[in-house]
Design a protein around this motif. Structure first.
Motif, PDB file in Angstrom:
ATOM      1  N   TYR A   1      -7.810   4.863   6.894  1.00 48.73           N
ATOM      2  CA  TYR A   1      -8.940   5.780   6.661  1.00 48.73           C
ATOM      3  C   TYR A   1     -10.326   5.162   6.840  1.00 48.73           C
TER       4      TYR A   1
ATOM      5  N   VAL B   1       2.168  11.408  14.116  1.00 44.12           N
ATOM      6  CA  VAL B   1       2.973  12.030  13.062  1.00 44.12           C
ATOM      7  C   VAL B   1       4.454  11.700  13.253  1.00 44.12           C
TER       8      VAL B   1
ATOM      9  N   LYS C   1      -4.589  23.334  16.209  1.00 46.82           N
ATOM     10  CA  LYS C   1      -3.415  22.586  16.685  1.00 46.82           C
ATOM     11  C   LYS C   1      -2.224  22.795  15.750  1.00 46.82           C
TER      12      LYS C   1
ATOM     13  N   GLY D   1       1.382   8.321  -1.119  1.00 46.43           N
ATOM     14  CA  GLY D   1       0.878   8.974   0.082  1.00 46.43           C
ATOM     15  C   GLY D   1       1.747  10.150   0.484  1.00 46.43           C
TER      16      GLY D   1
ATOM     17  N   ASP E   1      -0.552  11.125  -4.623  1.00 46.74           N
ATOM     18  CA  ASP E   1      -1.588  11.202  -3.573  1.00 46.74           C
ATOM     19  C   ASP E   1      -2.957  11.401  -4.195  1.00 46.74           C
ATOM     20  N   ARG E   2      -3.945  10.722  -3.607  1.00 49.90           N
ATOM     21  CA  ARG E   2      -5.313  10.843  -4.136  1.00 49.90           C
ATOM     22  C   ARG E   2      -5.950  12.184  -3.788  1.00 49.90           C
TER      23      ARG E   2
ATOM     24  N   SER F   1      -1.591   6.017  14.473  1.00 50.92           N
ATOM     25  CA  SER F   1      -0.494   6.300  15.399  1.00 50.92           C
ATOM     26  C   SER F   1      -0.257   7.805  15.477  1.00 50.92           C
TER      27      SER F   1
ATOM     28  N   GLY G   1       4.677  10.494   6.798  1.00 53.08           N
ATOM     29  CA  GLY G   1       5.579   9.365   6.527  1.00 53.08           C
ATOM     30  C   GLY G   1       6.151   9.467   5.129  1.00 53.08           C
TER      31      GLY G   1
ATOM     32  N   ILE H   1      -3.760   5.366  -6.413  1.00 52.70           N
ATOM     33  CA  ILE H   1      -3.313   4.019  -6.791  1.00 52.70           C
ATOM     34  C   ILE H   1      -4.521   3.101  -6.585  1.00 52.70           C
TER      35      ILE H   1
ATOM     36  N   ASP I   1     -10.640  16.714  18.684  1.00 52.58           N
ATOM     37  CA  ASP I   1     -10.584  17.666  17.572  1.00 52.58           C
ATOM     38  C   ASP I   1     -11.995  18.006  17.085  1.00 52.58           C
TER      39      ASP I   1
ATOM     40  N   ILE J   1       2.509  19.370  17.698  1.00 50.34           N
ATOM     41  CA  ILE J   1       1.440  18.375  17.889  1.00 50.34           C
ATOM     42  C   ILE J   1       1.856  17.027  18.467  1.00 50.34           C
TER      43      ILE J   1
ATOM     44  N   ASP K   1       1.084   4.862   9.416  1.00 54.10           N
ATOM     45  CA  ASP K   1      -0.143   4.273   9.956  1.00 54.10           C
ATOM     46  C   ASP K   1      -0.563   2.994   9.239  1.00 54.10           C
TER      47      ASP K   1
ATOM     48  N   GLY L   1      -1.492  14.875   3.844  1.00 51.93           N
ATOM     49  CA  GLY L   1      -2.251  13.781   4.457  1.00 51.93           C
ATOM     50  C   GLY L   1      -3.113  14.300   5.600  1.00 51.93           C
ATOM     51  N   LEU L   2      -3.075  13.602   6.727  1.00 59.19           N
ATOM     52  CA  LEU L   2      -3.920  14.013   7.863  1.00 59.19           C
ATOM     53  C   LEU L   2      -3.460  15.345   8.456  1.00 59.19           C
TER      54      LEU L   2
HETATM   55  P1  FAD Z   1      -1.497   9.978   6.428  1.00 56.75           P
HETATM   56  O1  FAD Z   1      -1.174  11.246   7.120  1.00 56.75           O
HETATM   57  O2  FAD Z   1      -2.854   9.423   6.661  1.00 56.75           O
HETATM   58  O3  FAD Z   1      -1.272  10.197   4.870  1.00 56.75           O
HETATM   59  C1  FAD Z   1      -1.621   9.202   3.951  1.00 56.75           C
HETATM   60  C2  FAD Z   1      -1.783   9.818   2.580  1.00 56.75           C
HETATM   61  O4  FAD Z   1      -1.955   8.750   1.641  1.00 56.75           O
HETATM   62  C3  FAD Z   1      -3.007  10.710   2.437  1.00 56.75           C
HETATM   63  O5  FAD Z   1      -2.642  11.961   1.923  1.00 56.75           O
HETATM   64  C4  FAD Z   1      -3.920   9.943   1.492  1.00 56.75           C
HETATM   65  O6  FAD Z   1      -4.683  10.793   0.648  1.00 56.75           O
HETATM   66  C5  FAD Z   1      -2.926   9.133   0.680  1.00 56.75           C
HETATM   67  N1  FAD Z   1      -3.505   7.929   0.091  1.00 56.75           N
HETATM   68  C6  FAD Z   1      -4.239   6.982   0.693  1.00 56.75           C
HETATM   69  N2  FAD Z   1      -4.595   6.022  -0.176  1.00 56.75           N
HETATM   70  C7  FAD Z   1      -4.070   6.383  -1.372  1.00 56.75           C
HETATM   71  C8  FAD Z   1      -4.086   5.796  -2.688  1.00 56.75           C
HETATM   72  N3  FAD Z   1      -4.728   4.654  -2.924  1.00 56.75           N
HETATM   73  N4  FAD Z   1      -3.452   6.431  -3.687  1.00 56.75           N
HETATM   74  C9  FAD Z   1      -2.801   7.620  -3.458  1.00 56.75           C
HETATM   75  N5  FAD Z   1      -2.767   8.206  -2.250  1.00 56.75           N
HETATM   76  C10 FAD Z   1      -3.373   7.594  -1.201  1.00 56.75           C
HETATM   77  N6  FAD Z   1      -0.821  12.689  15.408  1.00 56.75           N
HETATM   78  C11 FAD Z   1      -0.032  13.444  16.197  1.00 56.75           C
HETATM   79  O7  FAD Z   1       1.166  13.169  16.306  1.00 56.75           O
HETATM   80  N7  FAD Z   1      -0.543  14.526  16.867  1.00 56.75           N
HETATM   81  C12 FAD Z   1      -1.836  14.908  16.743  1.00 56.75           C
HETATM   82  O8  FAD Z   1      -2.253  15.886  17.355  1.00 56.75           O
HETATM   83  C13 FAD Z   1      -2.689  14.147  15.905  1.00 56.75           C
HETATM   84  N8  FAD Z   1      -3.987  14.522  15.725  1.00 56.75           N
HETATM   85  C14 FAD Z   1      -4.753  13.790  14.874  1.00 56.75           C
HETATM   86  C15 FAD Z   1      -6.060  14.210  14.648  1.00 56.75           C
HETATM   87  C16 FAD Z   1      -6.873  13.503  13.780  1.00 56.75           C
HETATM   88  C17 FAD Z   1      -8.257  13.979  13.537  1.00 56.75           C
HETATM   89  C18 FAD Z   1      -6.386  12.321  13.155  1.00 56.75           C
HETATM   90  C19 FAD Z   1      -7.284  11.521  12.252  1.00 56.75           C
HETATM   91  C20 FAD Z   1      -5.089  11.901  13.368  1.00 56.75           C
HETATM   92  C21 FAD Z   1      -4.264  12.633  14.222  1.00 56.75           C
HETATM   93  N9  FAD Z   1      -2.944  12.252  14.450  1.00 56.75           N
HETATM   94  C22 FAD Z   1      -2.136  13.014  15.248  1.00 56.75           C
HETATM   95  C23 FAD Z   1      -2.366  11.050  13.804  1.00 56.75           C
HETATM   96  C24 FAD Z   1      -1.518  11.413  12.590  1.00 56.75           C
HETATM   97  O9  FAD Z   1      -2.178  12.361  11.809  1.00 56.75           O
HETATM   98  C25 FAD Z   1      -1.176  10.170  11.783  1.00 56.75           C
HETATM   99  O10 FAD Z   1      -0.586   9.217  12.639  1.00 56.75           O
HETATM  100  C26 FAD Z   1      -0.197  10.486  10.656  1.00 56.75           C
HETATM  101  O11 FAD Z   1      -0.711  11.492   9.816  1.00 56.75           O
HETATM  102  C27 FAD Z   1       0.104   9.221   9.834  1.00 56.75           C
HETATM  103  O12 FAD Z   1       0.927   9.564   8.756  1.00 56.75           O
HETATM  104  P2  FAD Z   1       0.967   8.698   7.420  1.00 56.75           P
HETATM  105  O13 FAD Z   1       1.962   9.374   6.551  1.00 56.75           O
HETATM  106  O14 FAD Z   1       1.156   7.279   7.758  1.00 56.75           O
HETATM  107  O15 FAD Z   1      -0.504   8.791   6.786  1.00 56.75           O
END
Ligand code: FAD
Ligand code: SF4
Ligand code: SF4
Length: 480
Positions: free
Chosen positions: A242, A449, A193, A153, A176-177, A447, A157, A219, A302, A97, A441, A183-184
Motif C-alpha cells: 500500500y 488477484v 471492471k 487481510g 482487516d483494518r 501482482s 489472498g 494489526i 483505472d 478482471i 502482494d 481488500g483492493l
Molecule cells: P489486498 O487485496 O491488497 O488486501 C490486503 C488487505 O489487508 C486489505 O484489505 C488491507 O486493508 C488489509 N491490511 C493491510 N494491512 C493490515 C493490517 N496491519 N492489519 C489488518 N489488515 C491489514 N489485479 C487483477 O488481477 N486485475 C485487475 O484488473 C487489477 N486491477 C487493479 C487496480 C488497482 C487500482 C490496484 C491497486 C490493483 C489492481 N490489481 C488487479 C491487483 C490486485 O488488486 C492485487 O494484486 C490483489 O488485490 C492482491 O491481493 P492481496 O490479498 O495480496 O492484498
C-alpha cells in the motif's frame, strides 16, 4: 471427443457485448454484458480440446479449462461450475478482471491462425449462472476442528485461504483494518471492471460458511503479531502492498496532487454510499477539472477512466514510454481511448506548476534508447522539448511498495526482502517464524488477484499439513 467441439474453424470469436462508450462514461457499471446461453455454448465449442492445454498451463490456478469448456458446450452447466470452482475460489471475479490476454487466452493455441477462445467470458458466465441458479452454497465442513487460524487481510489472498481452511473444518478468523471485506477488490478496483455486489456476495458467503470477520481491526494498532500468534494455531499474513511510490519534483507539495489509491478509494467509497468529505470538497473528485494522470500501469488506467466518469473536463495520461512498452493491459488502453482519454506517450513530468494549487505539469518529451539489463529500452529526455500541460488535478499512479511490516507488527524478527516484501519458503509459504505464513502482494510485490488466490490455496494446503503434524506431536508429548 464430443462432436460439439473444435468449432473455431467455422465459428468466429465473439466477446459479450461491450456497452457504447457514451453510455459507459456516465456510470460505474461494468462495461461488458453477459453472454446469452446460446452464445456461451457456441463460444465454448470453439475449443480444440488440446492434449497439452497451454491455456491451463498459463492460468495461475491451473483451471481445468478444456473440461469446463466442453461441459458448457454440451449444456452441462452445473457440472461445468463444479469443475471450475474446484480450482478457483472466485472464478466469476477472475473471469472479469484477469488480464486474459497475458494469461490463459494469450496462450490459447488456436490464437495464431484464428482468434483465441473467450475463456474469461465463459468462466464468468458459468459462475454468474451458478449464483443465479443457487448452486453456489456456503461451505459445510465434514467435521469441525478445534484448531484456529488467524488471517491478516481480507483481500483475495486472505479470502481464498480462509475459504480453503474452512472447507477443512478449521476455525478461521479474518482481521482487516478496513471496514469492508475485499481488500483492493472493494476499494482499489473500480466498479466498471468489477461491480461491488460481486465482491460483497462472496463476503456474505464466507461469513455464512462460518468465517469470523474482525473488521476495523489493524494489526500493529489493535494487536501485535505475537498476540495474534498466541490466540491462533497458525497465522496467514495477506496484507498487500500500500505504500505509494512518489516522485520528488519541483512543486510536489502543491495542493491538487494526489496518490492514485487515495483517489480510487474515495471514488469507490462514494459509490458504496459512504460519506466521503474529500470527495464532497473536491480534493479527491475530478468533476469539472482538467486531470493529468502520471503512470502507465493498470492503476493509471483505472484513474483516467474514473476521472472520465466523474465528469472531468479533460483527462490526459502522461507516460514516459510508448504504447507498445506500457505495463498496463492494452485492452484497458483501448477502453480508455474509446471513453475520451488522451494519451501523451513518451513524456515525463519535470515539475508541477502553480502557487498553492497545481495549475499544470511541466513535461519533457522522451525517446527510447538502448535496452537495460532487463531488456527494456530506457527512456531518454529530448533536450529543449519541455512543454506545459495545464491541469487542476494531478494523480500520481507510479506503483506500490510494501510497508515496513516488521516494525508495524512489532515483530522485528520477521524476515523481509530488500524491497520490504515478506520472505517465505516457497515450498510451504511459511515465513521464518514458526506457524506464520505469508501470501499475495506482500510476498510477490504488486501482482494480480488470481496470483493472490493461488497463494491462498497453496498456503491453506501447507497449513493443513503443518497443523496435522503439530497435533500429532502434541498427542505424542501428552502420552509420554
Ligand atoms: P489486498 O487485496 O491488497 O488486501 C490486503 C488487505 O489487508 C486489505 O484489505 C488491507 O486493508 C488489509 N491490511 C493491510 N494491512 C493490515 C493490517 N496491519 N492489519 C489488518 N489488515 C491489514 N489485479 C487483477 O488481477 N486485475 C485487475 O484488473 C487489477 N486491477 C487493479 C487496480 C488497482 C487500482 C490496484 C491497486 C490493483 C489492481 N490489481 C488487479 C491487483 C490486485 O488488486 C492485487 O494484486 C490483489 O488485490 C492482491 O491481493 P492481496 O490479498 O495480496 O492484498
Ligand atoms: Fe484465465 Fe484467469 Fe480464469 Fe485462469 S483464472 S482461466 S487466467 S481468466
Ligand atoms: Fe481449448 Fe485454447 Fe485451451 Fe486448447 S489452448 S484447450 S483450444 S482453450
Amino acid at each position: 471427443m464430443s462432436k460439439k467441439m473444435l468449432k473455431f474453424v467455422t465459428l468466429e470469436k465473439h466477446m459479450p457485448e461491450k456497452r457504447e462508450a457514451a453510455s459507459r462514461r456516465t456510470d460505474f457499471n461494468e462495461i461488458y454484458g453477459e453472454f446469452e446461453t446460446a452464445r456461451a455454448t457456441e463460444q465454448a465449442s470453439r475449443c480444440s480440446q488440446c492434449g497439452i492445454p497451454y491455456c491451463q498451463i498459463h492460468c495461475p490456478v491451473q483451471n481445468n479449462i478444456p473440461d469446463w469448456l466442453m461441459l458448457t458446450a454440451n449444456g452441462r452447466l452445473e457440472e461445468a461450475y463444479e469443475v471450475s470452482q474446484s480450482t478457483n475460489n472466485f472464478p466469476e471475479i477472475c473471469g472479469r478482471i484477469c488480464p486474459q490476454d497475458r494469461l490463459c487466452e494469450g496462450s490459447c493455441v488456436i490464437e495464431k491462425g484464428f482468434e483465441s477462445v473467450t475463456i474469461g467470458a465463459v468462466e464468468k458466465y458459468i459462475t454468474d449462472t451458478a449464483w443465479e441458479k443457487g448452486w453456489v452454497k456456503p461451505v459445510t465442513p465434514v467435521a469441525e476442528l478445534d484448531q484456529s487460524v488467524g488471517v491478516i487481510g481480507a483481500g483475495p489472498g486472505g479470502l481464498a485461504a480462509a475459504d480453503e481452511l474452512r472447507k477443512k473444518g478449521y476455525q478461521v478468523h479474518v482481521y482487516d483494518r478496513y471496514d469492508r471485506v475485499g481488500g483492493l477488490m472493494i476499494y482499489g478496483i473500480p466498479g466498471f471492471k468489477l461491480e461491488k455486489e460481486v465482491v460483497e456476495r462472496r463476503a456474505t458467503l464466507l461469513a455464512d460458511s462460518g468465517v469470523t470477520f474482525h473488521l476495523d481491526f489493524e494489526i500493529g494498532r489493535d494487536a501485535t503479531l505475537e498476540e495474534l500468534r498466541k490466540k491462533h494455531d497458525a497465522i496467514v499474513i495477506a496484507t498487500g502492498v500500500y505504500k505509494s511510490r512518489d516522485i520528488s519534483l519541483p512543486g510536489s507539495g502543491l495542493g491538487g496532487i494526489v496518490p492514485a489509491l487515495d483517489y480510487l478509494t474515495a471514488s469507490n467509497r462514494k459509490g458504496l454510499g459512504d460519506n466521503v468529505p474529500e470527495f464532497e470538497n473536491g480534493t479527491l473528485n475530478a468533476d469539472g477539472k482538467n486531470v493529468v494522470v502520471i503512470g502507465g500501469g493498470d492503476t493509471a488506467m483505472d484513474c483516467v477512466r474514473t476521472a472520465v466518469r466523474q465528469g472531468a473536463k479533460s483527462v490526459k495520461c502522461l507516460y514516459r514510454r510508448d504504447r507498445k512498452n506500457m505495463p498496463g493491459s492494452l485492452r484497458e488502453v483501448t477502453n480508455a481511448e474509446e471513453e475520451g482519454v488522451e494519451f501523451v506517450w513518451l513524456s515525463a513530468p519535470k515539475a508541477f506548476l502553480g502557487d498553492e494549487k497545481v495549475t499544470g505539469v511541466k513535461a519533457i518529451e522522451m525517446h527510447l534508447g538502448i535496452a537495460d539489463s532487463t531488456g527494456r529500452q530506457v527512456p531518454v529526455e529530448i533536450d529543449g522539448s519541455e512543454h506545459d500541460i495545464p491541469c487542476d488535478l494531478a494523480i500520481k499512479a507510479l506503483g506500490f511498495d510494501a510497508e515496513d511490516i516488521p516494525t508495524l507488527f512489532g515483530a522485528k524478527e520477521l524476515e523481509v526482502s530488500r524491497w520490504g516484501t515478506i520472505s517465505i519458503d516457497f515450498a510451504t509459504s511459511m515465513t521464518n517464524l514458526d506457524g506464520v505464513f505469508a501470501i499475495g502482494d506482500i510476498v510477490r510485490g504488486a501482482s494480480l488477484v488470481v496470483w493472490a488466490i493461488r497463494d491462498g490455496r497453496d498456503a491453506a494446503a501447507s497449513i493443513h499439513k503443518y497443523l496435522a503434524g503439530k497435533q500429532a506431536a502434541d498427542k505424542v508429548a501428552l502420552a509420554s
